[in-house]
Structure formats: C-alpha cells, structure tokens
Design an enzyme around this catalytic site. Structure first.
Site, PDB file in Angstrom:
ATOM      1  N   SER A 144      -0.495  14.079  -1.948  1.00 43.86           N
ATOM      2  CA  SER A 144      -0.310  15.488  -1.614  1.00 43.86           C
ATOM      3  C   SER A 144      -1.060  15.775  -0.326  1.00 43.86           C
ATOM      4  CB  SER A 144      -0.853  16.384  -2.735  1.00 43.86           C
ATOM      5  OG  SER A 144      -0.937  17.732  -2.310  1.00 43.86           O
ATOM      6  N   TYR A 157      -7.249  19.016  -8.505  1.00 46.66           N
ATOM      7  CA  TYR A 157      -5.985  18.414  -8.069  1.00 46.66           C
ATOM      8  C   TYR A 157      -6.146  17.772  -6.695  1.00 46.66           C
ATOM      9  CZ  TYR A 157      -1.171  18.163  -6.321  1.00 46.66           C
ATOM     10  OH  TYR A 157       0.010  17.740  -5.766  1.00 46.66           O
TER      11      TYR A 157
END
Length: 257
Positions: A144, A157
């Site tokens: 990501s 995350y």
C-alpha cells in the site's frame, strides 16, 4: 501466438482472492492461461473458481485463514497433492480497519499484523521450499502507498504494509540464488468492494466521493482492481525476469504530489 508472459500453464495462488483486488488478480491470470488457486476465508471464492472453470480455466478454491499456520500448512499440502506446486504466489490477503495510535489496542494491532504481515510470512514459509525444488518462482506481495507516506488514522495498517516491503526485500536477497523473485506492488486508492462497503457504512456516498477524488488526481481517476492485477501480472511474468526486491507503485501518479 507466443506466450511472452510465460504464464500459461503455470500454477498461481492468490490469498484473499475471493473479492476486490484478489479477485481481479485471479481473473487476470486465468485469462492468460494460468491454473488458479483462490485461497480465502470467504466462501465466495468457491463461486469464483466455478465461474473461471465454466469459462475454460482451471481454478480451485481452498478455504484458508492466513493468520493460522495450521490452515496454511494444510492448504499447502493440498496444493502439492493436487497440483504439484506453485510457480506464482501472490500475498494479497489483508484487512484495513481504521484507528489512530490511541485507538489501537493490542488485540486490534495483533489482528492486523496477523493477517497483513504474519500471513504473508507464513505463506512464503510454506511455499518457498517447493519453489526451490522446482528451480524458481515468483512471489508478489500486495502492499500500500500508506507504507511510504504513513497514515495516522490507519496506523497499524500502514505499519503492516511497511513491514511487507521489508519482508519483500529480505526474501528477494535471500532467495535470488534459487531463481525466486520477490517483489511488491503498492496500490493507490482502489475502488474495491471492501472500500465501497466501508464508505457506505460511514454514511459516505462512494460514487460521489470517488468522482470528486478522481477529478483531483494526476491521471484523472482512482485505481481499479484490474489496474493492480496488471501490475502483478507484469511482476510475475517473464517480462520482469531480472526484477526482484522492487516496489511497483500503481497509483496513477498520486505520489507525485
């Protein structure tokens, strides 16, 4: 026609392959003649496998929670019995609940790390020995852009995805001598089913927000699962045979801002 990608007839496994980015990856590899294994806790993966099979591809669904080493080992044994091994492993399974530091308790932290980072480590540990036996393979981890920029509202995350980049580089260096390439594809903001559902749950109209955000992005739109799947296909294919330990960012130029 020459198979310049070197994908046809190869076996690939994608974790978290039942929906979203994982589903797009499974479909793209099937389109190019790969045998596809969809690993997911979501039973929707079985329906996808049937759909791909009906379209003429070989596809299998295996239920697996990647945070559970026993389930991974059982899945790996089943894959070896049925298919002999895996040429391409895509570590896509991941969750993305939001919370800042003070909103992240130990259980929340461990759940995210268990799936997003530990899951990739355990899956690699189960399949790399086979790749060594067969003389090589390709691993693609789905990261990501939060790994690069951070996100205080999704702290755990972002950290898990940063760890995935480090895992990628360590494995690439350690196993290049065995012909195993390990790379990472970092998506930008993807209009996936999960993201759409999350926005709706918070009272946001996803279509309106996606349109507003797209108008501000360098290439005029946010990413789709298919955009990410194409990046993964390249990283797994023979076109990138000298690429390992690298991060491919697919964000439509958002990181240029």
């Amino acid at each position: 026609m020459t198979d310049i990608l070197g994908i046809s007839g190869k076996t690939m496994l994608v974790t978290g392959g039942a929906q979203g980015i994982g589903r797009a990856i499974a479909e793209r590899f099937a389109q190019h003649g790969a045998r596809v294994v969809i690993a997911d806790v979501d039973e929707g993966g079985a329906a996808l496998a049937r759909q791909l099979a009906e379209a003429g591809s070989e596809a299998h669904f295996m239920r697996c929670d990647v945070s559970d080493v026993r389930q991974i080992e059982a899945m790996a044994a089943e894959v070896r019995t049925k298919l002999g091994g895996v040429h391409v492993l895509v570590n896509n399974a991941g969750i993305f609940p939001r919370a800042d530091l003070m909103g992240t308790d130990e259980a929340f932290w461990e759940r995210i790390m268990g799936i997003n980072l530990k899951g990739a480590y355990l899956t690699c540990r189960a399949f790399v020995p086979w790749m060594i036996e067969q003389g090589g393979g390709s691993i693609v981890n789905i990261g990501s852009t939060h790994a690069r920029s951070g996100d205080p509202a999704a702290m755990a995350y972002a950290v898990s995805k940063g760890g995935l980049v480090t895992l990628t580089r360590n494995l690439a260096k350690g196993f290049a001598k065995h012909g195993i390439r390990v790379n990472c594809v970092q998506p930008g903001w993807v209009a996936s089913e999960g993201e759409t559902a999350r926005l709706r749950a918070t009272g946001v109209d996803p279509d309106k927000l996606f349109a507003e955000v797209s108008a501000r992005l360098p290439m005029g739109r946010i990413q789709t699962g298919e955009d990410i799947a194409d990046g993964v296909l390249f990283m797994a294919s023979s076109l990138s045979s000298q690429v390992t330990g690298q991060v491919l960012t697919v964000d439509g130029g958002t990181g240029l801002r």
